[in-house]
Scaffold this motif. Structure first.
Motif, PDB file in Angstrom:
ATOM      1  N   GLU A 171     -10.453   0.452   8.011  1.00  0.00           N
ATOM      2  CA  GLU A 171      -9.714   0.168   9.108  1.00  0.00           C
ATOM      3  C   GLU A 171      -8.499   0.536   8.861  1.00  0.00           C
ATOM      4  OE1 GLU A 171     -10.325  -3.934  10.207  1.00  0.00           O
ATOM      5  OE2 GLU A 171     -12.278  -3.677  10.856  1.00  0.00           O
ATOM      6  N   GLU A 172      -8.071   0.102   7.648  1.00  0.00           N
ATOM      7  CA  GLU A 172      -6.424   0.569   7.233  1.00  0.00           C
ATOM      8  C   GLU A 172      -6.302   1.871   7.050  1.00  0.00           C
ATOM      9  OE1 GLU A 172      -3.871  -1.317   7.900  1.00  0.00           O
ATOM     10  OE2 GLU A 172      -4.902  -3.226   8.492  1.00  0.00           O
ATOM     11  N   ALA A 173      -7.236   2.604   6.262  1.00  0.00           N
ATOM     12  CA  ALA A 173      -7.333   3.991   6.250  1.00  0.00           C
ATOM     13  C   ALA A 173      -7.205   4.768   7.491  1.00  0.00           C
ATOM     14  CB  ALA A 173      -8.314   4.371   5.390  1.00  0.00           C
ATOM     15  N   THR A 219      -1.941   8.744  -3.597  1.00  0.00           N
ATOM     16  CA  THR A 219      -1.374   7.789  -4.535  1.00  0.00           C
ATOM     17  C   THR A 219      -0.820   6.734  -3.703  1.00  0.00           C
ATOM     18  OG1 THR A 219      -1.212   8.947  -6.388  1.00  0.00           O
ATOM     19  CG2 THR A 219      -0.099   6.797  -6.454  1.00  0.00           C
ATOM     20  N   VAL A 220       0.231   7.405  -2.913  1.00  0.00           N
ATOM     21  CA  VAL A 220       0.941   6.218  -1.839  1.00  0.00           C
ATOM     22  C   VAL A 220       0.012   5.784  -0.803  1.00  0.00           C
ATOM     23  CG1 VAL A 220       2.874   6.252  -0.069  1.00  0.00           C
ATOM     24  CG2 VAL A 220       3.175   7.497  -2.449  1.00  0.00           C
ATOM     25  N   PHE A 221      -0.804   6.761  -0.284  1.00  0.00           N
ATOM     26  CA  PHE A 221      -1.911   6.454   0.786  1.00  0.00           C
ATOM     27  C   PHE A 221      -2.669   5.083   0.321  1.00  0.00           C
ATOM     28  CE2 PHE A 221      -5.781   6.849   3.129  1.00  0.00           C
ATOM     29  CZ  PHE A 221      -5.107   7.053   4.517  1.00  0.00           C
ATOM     30  N   LYS A 222      -3.128   5.275  -0.971  1.00  0.00           N
ATOM     31  CA  LYS A 222      -3.980   4.317  -1.476  1.00  0.00           C
ATOM     32  C   LYS A 222      -3.139   2.858  -1.723  1.00  0.00           C
ATOM     33  CE  LYS A 222      -7.072   3.328  -5.455  1.00  0.00           C
ATOM     34  NZ  LYS A 222      -7.793   2.285  -4.480  1.00  0.00           N
ATOM     35  N   GLN A 223      -1.791   3.077  -2.109  1.00  0.00           N
ATOM     36  CA  GLN A 223      -1.017   1.751  -2.444  1.00  0.00           C
ATOM     37  C   GLN A 223      -0.815   1.251  -1.026  1.00  0.00           C
ATOM     38  OE1 GLN A 223       2.297   3.625  -4.412  1.00  0.00           O
ATOM     39  NE2 GLN A 223       1.645   2.916  -6.330  1.00  0.00           N
ATOM     40  N   ILE A 232      -2.937   1.143   1.744  1.00  0.00           N
ATOM     41  CA  ILE A 232      -4.030   0.515   2.178  1.00  0.00           C
ATOM     42  C   ILE A 232      -4.321  -0.700   1.373  1.00  0.00           C
ATOM     43  CG2 ILE A 232      -6.632   0.823   1.992  1.00  0.00           C
ATOM     44  CD1 ILE A 232      -6.308   3.741   2.621  1.00  0.00           C
ATOM     45  N   ASN A 233      -3.961  -0.643  -0.039  1.00  0.00           N
ATOM     46  CA  ASN A 233      -4.000  -1.851  -0.795  1.00  0.00           C
ATOM     47  C   ASN A 233      -3.149  -2.768  -0.458  1.00  0.00           C
ATOM     48  OD1 ASN A 233      -6.146  -0.649  -2.159  1.00  0.00           O
ATOM     49  ND2 ASN A 233      -4.786  -0.186  -3.972  1.00  0.00           N
ATOM     50  N   GLY A 234      -1.741  -2.747   0.048  1.00  0.00           N
ATOM     51  CA  GLY A 234      -0.866  -3.611   0.540  1.00  0.00           C
ATOM     52  C   GLY A 234      -1.259  -4.059   1.881  1.00  0.00           C
ATOM     53  N   ARG A 235      -2.065  -3.476   2.612  1.00  0.00           N
ATOM     54  CA  ARG A 235      -2.309  -4.057   3.893  1.00  0.00           C
ATOM     55  C   ARG A 235      -3.788  -4.774   3.888  1.00  0.00           C
ATOM     56  NH1 ARG A 235      -1.521   0.865   8.370  1.00  0.00           N
ATOM     57  NH2 ARG A 235       0.792   1.036   7.907  1.00  0.00           N
ATOM     58  N   SER A 236      -4.127  -4.928   2.720  1.00  0.00           N
ATOM     59  CA  SER A 236      -5.516  -5.660   2.481  1.00  0.00           C
ATOM     60  C   SER A 236      -5.385  -6.480   1.514  1.00  0.00           C
ATOM     61  CB  SER A 236      -6.763  -4.638   2.213  1.00  0.00           C
ATOM     62  OG  SER A 236      -6.605  -3.570   1.330  1.00  0.00           O
ATOM     63  N   ILE A 237      -4.058  -6.916   1.203  1.00  0.00           N
ATOM     64  CA  ILE A 237      -4.011  -7.931  -0.021  1.00  0.00           C
ATOM     65  C   ILE A 237      -4.817  -9.306   0.069  1.00  0.00           C
ATOM     66  CG2 ILE A 237      -1.867  -9.114   0.881  1.00  0.00           C
ATOM     67  CD1 ILE A 237      -2.027  -7.753  -2.724  1.00  0.00           C
ATOM     68  N   ASN A 238      -4.628  -9.822   1.513  1.00  0.00           N
ATOM     69  CA  ASN A 238      -5.540 -11.262   1.535  1.00  0.00           C
ATOM     70  C   ASN A 238      -7.156 -10.708   1.287  1.00  0.00           C
ATOM     71  OD1 ASN A 238      -5.811 -13.771   2.198  1.00  0.00           O
ATOM     72  ND2 ASN A 238      -6.851 -13.041   4.264  1.00  0.00           N
TER      73      ASN A 238
END
Length: 125
Positions: A60-62, A79-83, A85-91
């Motif tokens: 969803e975040e992608a 790399t930034v794209f992945k970071q 997404i990871n930041g938005r799915s931290i929970n």
């Protein structure tokens, strides 16, 4: 299973794993071993749900990032794209890691309980 139900169940199992018990009582150890075996079986299902929610939020975040990128002239590196997404799915990442660790904790506790039972059986009666 809803994400809230998943976290509630994980917290319940975690509290059980944290509880102290009389390590000199063979019947209690056997009961605890049985309960943990049940939790171990359940934890594989919980792990699957945690992975599902993690993968879902990542997708969803992608999609959101791709739309956001399409609305601007700014381009970001993979790399930034992945970071992002990871930041938005931290929970969801935290829940997934917690589920994996609960599974390992149960496994280790089962091993410990088996060792304690073996020790108790080896004692002269």
């Amino acid at each position: 299973m809803k994400l809230e139900q998943l976290t509630e169940r994980l917290n319940h199992i975690y509290k059980y794993c944290q509880a102290t018990y009389d390590d000199k009582n063979g019947d209690l150890i056997s009961g605890r071993l049985s309960e943990l075996s049940s939790y171990l079986a359940e934890s594989s299902n919980l792990l699957a749900w945690a992975q599902y929610y993690y993968d879902k939020i990542q997708g969803e975040e992608a999609e959101k990032l791709i739309k956001e990128q399409g609305q601007t002239e700014i381009r970001i590196s993979p790399t930034v794209f992945k970071q992002l997404i990871n930041g938005r799915s931290i929970n969801e990442s935290k829940i997934l890691k917690f589920t994996e660790r609960i599974n390992r904790t149960i496994t280790h506790q089962i091993d410990i309980l088996r060792s304690q039972l073996s020790y108790l059986k080896s004692l002269p009666q």
